[in-house]
Design a protein around this motif. Sequence first.
Motif, mmCIF file in Angstrom:
data_model
loop_
_atom_site.group_PDB
_atom_site.id
_atom_site.type_symbol
_atom_site.label_atom_id
_atom_site.label_comp_id
_atom_site.label_asym_id
_atom_site.label_seq_id
_atom_site.Cartn_x
_atom_site.Cartn_y
_atom_site.Cartn_z
ATOM 1 N N GLN A 102 9.051 1.929 -10.203
ATOM 2 C CA GLN A 102 10.280 2.641 -10.641
ATOM 3 C C GLN A 102 11.566 2.068 -10.062
ATOM 4 N N SER A 103 11.612 1.769 -8.766
ATOM 5 C CA SER A 103 12.800 1.135 -8.197
ATOM 6 C C SER A 103 12.415 0.489 -6.867
ATOM 7 N N PHE A 104 13.250 -0.463 -6.435
ATOM 8 C CA PHE A 104 13.060 -1.069 -5.113
ATOM 9 C C PHE A 104 14.090 -0.541 -4.122
ATOM 10 N N ASP A 105 14.910 0.407 -4.584
ATOM 11 C CA ASP A 105 16.001 0.923 -3.759
ATOM 12 C C ASP A 105 15.515 2.204 -3.071
ATOM 13 N N ASN A 106 15.415 2.161 -1.745
ATOM 14 C CA ASN A 106 14.821 3.302 -1.034
ATOM 15 C C ASN A 106 15.575 4.602 -1.266
ATOM 16 N N GLN A 107 16.914 4.478 -1.401
ATOM 17 C CA GLN A 107 17.691 5.707 -1.617
ATOM 18 C C GLN A 107 17.378 6.309 -3.001
ATOM 19 N N LEU A 108 17.290 5.433 -4.003
ATOM 20 C CA LEU A 108 16.970 5.934 -5.345
ATOM 21 C C LEU A 108 15.541 6.473 -5.387
ATOM 22 N N LEU A 109 14.631 5.799 -4.710
ATOM 23 C CA LEU A 109 13.240 6.267 -4.685
ATOM 24 C C LEU A 109 13.169 7.670 -4.100
ATOM 25 N N SER A 110 13.935 7.874 -3.040
ATOM 26 C CA SER A 110 13.875 9.205 -2.436
ATOM 27 C C SER A 110 14.551 10.237 -3.350
ATOM 28 N N ARG A 111 15.598 9.826 -4.055
ATOM 29 C CA ARG A 111 16.248 10.748 -4.994
ATOM 30 C C ARG A 111 15.274 11.144 -6.128
ATOM 31 N N LEU A 112 14.415 10.215 -6.510
ATOM 32 C CA LEU A 112 13.436 10.500 -7.567
ATOM 33 C C LEU A 112 12.286 11.382 -7.075
ATOM 34 N N GLY A 113 12.173 11.479 -5.730
ATOM 35 C CA GLY A 113 11.048 12.228 -5.172
ATOM 36 C C GLY A 113 9.787 11.382 -5.093
ATOM 37 N N ARG A 114 9.941 10.055 -5.161
ATOM 38 C CA ARG A 114 8.751 9.185 -5.041
ATOM 39 C C ARG A 114 8.293 9.164 -3.589
ATOM 40 N N ILE A 115 7.003 8.904 -3.385
ATOM 41 C CA ILE A 115 6.485 8.952 -2.016
ATOM 42 C C ILE A 115 6.508 7.584 -1.343
ATOM 43 N N HIS A 116 6.861 6.512 -2.085
ATOM 44 C CA HIS A 116 6.756 5.183 -1.498
ATOM 45 C C HIS A 116 8.127 4.573 -1.201
ATOM 46 N N THR A 117 8.092 3.460 -0.458
ATOM 47 C CA THR A 117 9.300 2.716 -0.122
ATOM 48 C C THR A 117 9.191 1.312 -0.731
ATOM 49 N N GLU A 118 10.306 0.587 -0.668
ATOM 50 C CA GLU A 118 10.321 -0.779 -1.174
ATOM 51 C C GLU A 118 9.242 -1.612 -0.466
ATOM 52 N N GLN A 119 9.147 -1.457 0.864
ATOM 53 C CA GLN A 119 8.177 -2.266 1.609
ATOM 54 C C GLN A 119 6.754 -1.984 1.156
ATOM 55 N N GLN A 120 6.478 -0.726 0.827
ATOM 56 C CA GLN A 120 5.127 -0.394 0.353
ATOM 57 C C GLN A 120 4.842 -1.036 -1.000
ATOM 58 N N VAL A 121 5.886 -1.177 -1.833
ATOM 59 C CA VAL A 121 5.686 -1.868 -3.117
ATOM 60 C C VAL A 121 5.269 -3.311 -2.856
ATOM 61 N N VAL A 122 6.030 -3.974 -2.002
ATOM 62 C CA VAL A 122 5.762 -5.391 -1.718
ATOM 63 C C VAL A 122 4.353 -5.543 -1.137
ATOM 64 N N ASN A 123 4.005 -4.653 -0.213
ATOM 65 C CA ASN A 123 2.670 -4.721 0.394
ATOM 66 C C ASN A 123 1.573 -4.478 -0.648
ATOM 67 N N THR A 124 1.815 -3.520 -1.548
ATOM 68 C CA THR A 124 0.778 -3.190 -2.540
ATOM 69 C C THR A 124 0.592 -4.337 -3.531
ATOM 70 N N VAL A 125 1.702 -4.971 -3.936
ATOM 71 C CA VAL A 125 1.582 -6.106 -4.862
ATOM 72 C C VAL A 125 0.767 -7.217 -4.207
ATOM 73 N N SER A 126 1.059 -7.523 -2.951
ATOM 74 C CA SER A 126 0.311 -8.633 -2.352
ATOM 75 C C SER A 126 -1.135 -8.220 -2.056
ATOM 76 N N ALA A 127 -1.355 -6.942 -1.722
ATOM 77 C CA ALA A 127 -2.741 -6.479 -1.524
ATOM 78 C C ALA A 127 -3.521 -6.546 -2.837
ATOM 79 N N ALA A 128 -2.848 -6.224 -3.951
ATOM 80 C CA ALA A 128 -3.539 -6.256 -5.253
ATOM 81 C C ALA A 128 -3.970 -7.680 -5.594
ATOM 82 N N ARG A 129 -3.096 -8.633 -5.331
ATOM 83 C CA ARG A 129 -3.465 -10.031 -5.604
ATOM 84 C C ARG A 129 -4.646 -10.436 -4.725
#
Length: 382
Positions: free
Chosen positions: A122-149
């Motif tokens: 949804q976004s890489f911007d931590n402030q926007l992520l928190s405004r959306l009520g998402r539970i993750h952060t930008e760093q978790q996205v990056v970690n999850t993408v590399s873990a998936a690979r």
Amino acid sequence: MFTRLYLHIPFCQRKCDYCSFVSMQANQHSIEDYVVTLLEEMRLVRATYGAGDGIDSIYFGGGTPSQLSPHQIARLLEQSSLLFKWKARPEITLEANPGTVDAQRLADFHAAGINRLSLGVQSFDNQLLSRLGRIHTEQQVVNTVSAARMAGFDNLGIDLIHSLPGQTLDMWRSDLARALQCETDHISIYGLTIEEGTPFALRYTEESPLLADEDLSAAMFETADTLLTAAGYEHYEIANYARHGFRSRHNSGYWKRDGYLGLGIAAHSLLRDETCDVRFSTTSDLDEYTTAINGGILPHHDTISLSREEAMAEFMYLGLRLKEGIEFREFESNFGCSPLKIYAATFDLLSRAGLLTVDKTSIKLTLRGMLLSNQVFSRFLP
Ligand code: SF4
């Protein structure tokens, strides 16, 4: 009758503030009960609708399907392969949220048979992520993408949303740049819509200065097209971009009107045969669903046998979503007549408005037509 299966998994760790999907918080006990009911529903639909015509794709959507354990996913897939006829290597997608999966869990999903992962970024911007009520952060996205690979996923997609409250064009450009750095195979891009009954609907009225106006939304849509196509992604559907060979087979089937069977609460189905196309949905009430399935009944509602006019309209507005648009001969082979005869006035109007291009063999949306697609599609409704 159907070549695709959709399984709705209605559980999320917490409800996001903009979300109107059928999803709820759950504990492991209620998730296991749901899986058992899904397995029973599979047996019932097999007895009612048969084994299908060669299953080409299976999609675990939600909700957050990665809330299921890899073992639960494996049980659902095994049962489905026993009950339905599978093609040689179906595309099997799992939607997952960053922050709900680690490297081991992803490897276990892969081992369970998932061969395509779709991450709700949804976004890489931590402030926007928190405004959306998402539970993750930008760093978790990056970690999850590399873990998936590392877990072996060679077909990986992410979803992004633009026109978020307070998001500027520069912030959106930065999200797109971060998405490109992730080097995923597929990127889906949606504009935020404020849905009734969500916390966002209370927080952001139409006049809210934080919401993007039409011009800003249009600029964001066009910026995505420019940046992602320049980076080698094909803008193959209004909201979807893919590297060569990585279009979503499952979703492409929806736009081509392949038959699909939806399992789980709030799932939709389209069953097709030579005489008739039928759409229906499964109840979105979990208690009703469980009671009906345990009693041997499929809780299907809103069953509609499509008239020829309705099927033609669907063919037009779903097919036009795709970059290549609609080939006249495909329409003719489905309906035995040329769309040029039926929709001549509509084609003329929309092409003069710069929303469609028509040549001797096909019609397709222009980029502006994609942007204003709802206006285009409304012209085809019977
Ligand atoms: S994770 Fe997805 S389905 Fe779940 S609440 Fe958030 S937006 Fe809705």
